[in-house]
Design an enzyme around this catalytic site. Sequence first.
Site, PDB file in Angstrom:
ATOM      1  N   GLY A  48      18.635 -12.396 -37.488  1.00  0.00           N
ATOM      2  CA  GLY A  48      18.365 -12.213 -38.909  1.00  0.00           C
ATOM      3  C   GLY A  48      19.517 -11.480 -39.569  1.00  0.00           C
ATOM      4  N   ILE A  51      19.154  -4.334 -32.720  1.00  0.00           N
ATOM      5  CA  ILE A  51      18.653  -3.384 -31.721  1.00  0.00           C
ATOM      6  C   ILE A  51      19.828  -2.660 -31.073  1.00  0.00           C
ATOM      7  CG2 ILE A  51      17.261  -3.099 -29.636  1.00  0.00           C
ATOM      8  CD1 ILE A  51      16.190  -5.971 -30.165  1.00  0.00           C
ATOM      9  N   GLY A 108      13.623 -23.464 -40.116  1.00  0.00           N
ATOM     10  CA  GLY A 108      14.857 -22.692 -40.102  1.00  0.00           C
ATOM     11  C   GLY A 108      14.997 -21.760 -38.911  1.00  0.00           C
ATOM     12  N   VAL A 121      24.551  -8.806 -29.267  1.00  0.00           N
ATOM     13  CA  VAL A 121      23.383  -8.809 -28.384  1.00  0.00           C
ATOM     14  C   VAL A 121      22.229  -8.080 -29.068  1.00  0.00           C
ATOM     15  CG1 VAL A 121      22.451  -8.154 -26.138  1.00  0.00           C
ATOM     16  CG2 VAL A 121      24.871  -8.771 -26.343  1.00  0.00           C
ATOM     17  N   GLU A 139      18.438 -24.552 -35.051  1.00  0.00           N
ATOM     18  CA  GLU A 139      19.489 -25.283 -35.742  1.00  0.00           C
ATOM     19  C   GLU A 139      19.328 -26.789 -35.567  1.00  0.00           C
ATOM     20  OE1 GLU A 139      23.446 -23.680 -35.173  1.00  0.00           O
ATOM     21  OE2 GLU A 139      22.582 -21.777 -34.562  1.00  0.00           O
ATOM     22  N   VAL A 150      24.472 -13.090 -42.218  1.00  0.00           N
ATOM     23  CA  VAL A 150      24.812 -11.705 -41.863  1.00  0.00           C
ATOM     24  C   VAL A 150      25.863 -11.147 -42.822  1.00  0.00           C
ATOM     25  CG1 VAL A 150      25.648 -10.164 -40.051  1.00  0.00           C
ATOM     26  CG2 VAL A 150      24.299 -12.189 -39.433  1.00  0.00           C
ATOM     27  N   LYS A 183      25.045 -13.603 -24.203  1.00  0.00           N
ATOM     28  CA  LYS A 183      24.567 -12.233 -24.370  1.00  0.00           C
ATOM     29  C   LYS A 183      24.467 -11.526 -23.020  1.00  0.00           C
ATOM     30  CE  LYS A 183      22.150 -13.379 -28.645  1.00  0.00           C
ATOM     31  NZ  LYS A 183      20.930 -14.002 -29.202  1.00  0.00           N
TER      32      LYS A 183
END
Lengths: 371, 371
Positions: free
Chosen positions: B315, B138, B189, B134, B192, B16, B207
């Site tokens: 992602g 989105i 991937g 969260v 984990e 990120v 979340k």
Amino acid sequence: MTAAQLRVALLGAGTVGAEVVRAFTHRSARLAPDGGRRLELVGIAVRDVDGARARGLPADLLTDAPAHLVADPETDVVVELMGGDEPAHTLVAAALAAGKGVVTANKHIVAHHGPELESIARRTEAALRFEAAVGGGIPVLGPLAGELAANEVSEIRGIVNGTTNYILTAMTDEGRGYAEVLAAAQAAGYAEADPSGDVEGHDAVNKLVILVRLGFGVWIEPGDVAISASDGPGAARPGITGISAADLAAAAATGNVIKLVASARRDDDGRVVASVLPTLVPADSPLGRTAGVLNRIEIDATPVGSVAFAGPGAGGAATSSAVLGDLLAIARGLGSTWAGLPPAGRPDRADRPDRSPTPAGELSPAGSADR
Amino acid sequence: MTAAQLRVALLGAGTVGAEVVRAFTHRSARLAPDGGRRLELVGIAVRDVDGARARGLPADLLTDAPAHLVADPETDVVVELMGGDEPAHTLVAAALAAGKGVVTANKHIVAHHGPELESIARRTEAALRFEAAVGGGIPVLGPLAGELAANEVSEIRGIVNGTTNYILTAMTDEGRGYAEVLAAAQAAGYAEADPSGDVEGHDAVNKLVILVRLGFGVWIEPGDVAISASDGPGAARPGITGISAADLAAAAATGNVIKLVASARRDDDGRVVASVLPTLVPADSPLGRTAGVLNRIEIDATPVGSVAFAGPGAGGAATSSAVLGDLLAIARGLGSTWAGLPPAGRPDRADRPDRSPTPAGELSPAGSADR
């Protein structure tokens, strides 16, 4: 903390307006944002005061003089739920010119007078908010202008008119013809006596114009949005008016359904291309499965990818959620729906360079871009 | 308009973080909100400076001393993307205590230290934003706290963990067993090396705790969220760890699929009941059709009805959208993710009366409710 009250005048008390009034009378504890001003309803303008009183609206707040209510120094914010062009347009412009905040669900005036209203609001620093104008209660304009503000939007598409989606869904499910289903929808209250605004695509065009303002930074002309195509289902007729049971059967034979899809994207020259057209979509896709009066709006953007917002696109209660959310935003001092975005450009000035990656160190000052 | 810059320090430059850096170097024109402060990246703390330099991160901004970066008077806002409990928790608390804004994607620290962090942020009036925690990119927390602020939320449910949804989707589609698919997901991937945080439900619990804070106004304890049930698919094992290919086949035989559904609602006593459990959902429902690493969050509320948000829940690129949106919000002075909502209550003080309809004229002063 005791903050000053924000005095709200309501213009129009139909389906949505009555729900807004109900929130003030039944859920007012939620209408006092932390750190903001408490909302107070000070007037309700209706066409028929006696009728409104008979419907249980608070008699002491009713008036049949909306212009007086707008001009009243006791009014801080105007909620315009009359719909249509005039007098709504003039009343909203007058409120903004007087520096008063405006919340409206009126997609027509925002789409058709957007540049003028934005100009007035920016000049007087009044807030103009219109989340309810697109997708009813579905949060979509706020997220587009806010949470997604860092994105470059490449495409917006969706089903944004419940009436036409209800008709197409019923035609698909029941194999009936357009005229027959339209008559049934009118009888059931899902379509108006004069359905042209919905079935010819004008309502969806207005919503798309508003989505384009927030996603692409320009006001396009409603008349520039294509509502009929030279080929494809229902060709040469506006909106869904040319769609036949045979078109839907042919679509089904290939695993598709026909939806009235509003879409906008930038072409290779950076111009926004927008249309509201009956479109073949896979029956098992999210748009294809959006049935009845539901709405769904999909946004493709970089870096987020593709996100979607779905829910009830109309209805008094659902739409009142967006109106009340906008009122709370004004009570918190958050400004207009476009706050944080640069002033809108006009389509012919919306060249791609303003939106394309800028090398570090070659920043344009905020607000100078033609967006 | 030239506004002062907002100097941003980044803690962590993984998937990120690298995308956030890319936004500063490639799309910086979008990082100057109209009427707000222009964002400027002033430092990047990483564990391995040489490695980060080799990956192309700007060498002059790199440091391996995050605490110094947080304490530096040249830092206005801290973006925490290290993940995990410590040192992230202490660094975020220190930044807030110093009155610096914080943007974090770290669901663990927000869920596990929420009351403490909210208390510090309110005391120093620093902004704490965590949209990225969260649903990845989105927009959901902002809409819940903003556009939907006038609503009474009755239920929140969703698929909020991409790893488990990927595994369940693959098990369903391919008829393979849990261990086999998990190993494949790790190789690809999508999971984990130590998958327990995802597959046992802890990530989804975090979340859900955050969604509950914004939707129901209380911080619940992560440990109070049920992650195993006494019966049903995968019973007595946490998260999806007890789900077998036979469970999925049995579900399919009745037209269902098994999804790890996070859900929260108020019970009849006004208490929030929350769980993250493998749940049978109709295969052709929107949740049932949410496949692979997609997320979907549904909110039932009055007056809006039911609205849904869907998209990539993880992602680097998608999540960076939310981080950057939060940075822009801070640059516009919009405060914390919960801004406008009353301070959070604790579960045992979250009695229904605070949320139920209040008759007009019996308003609680804003901020006094135990929410």
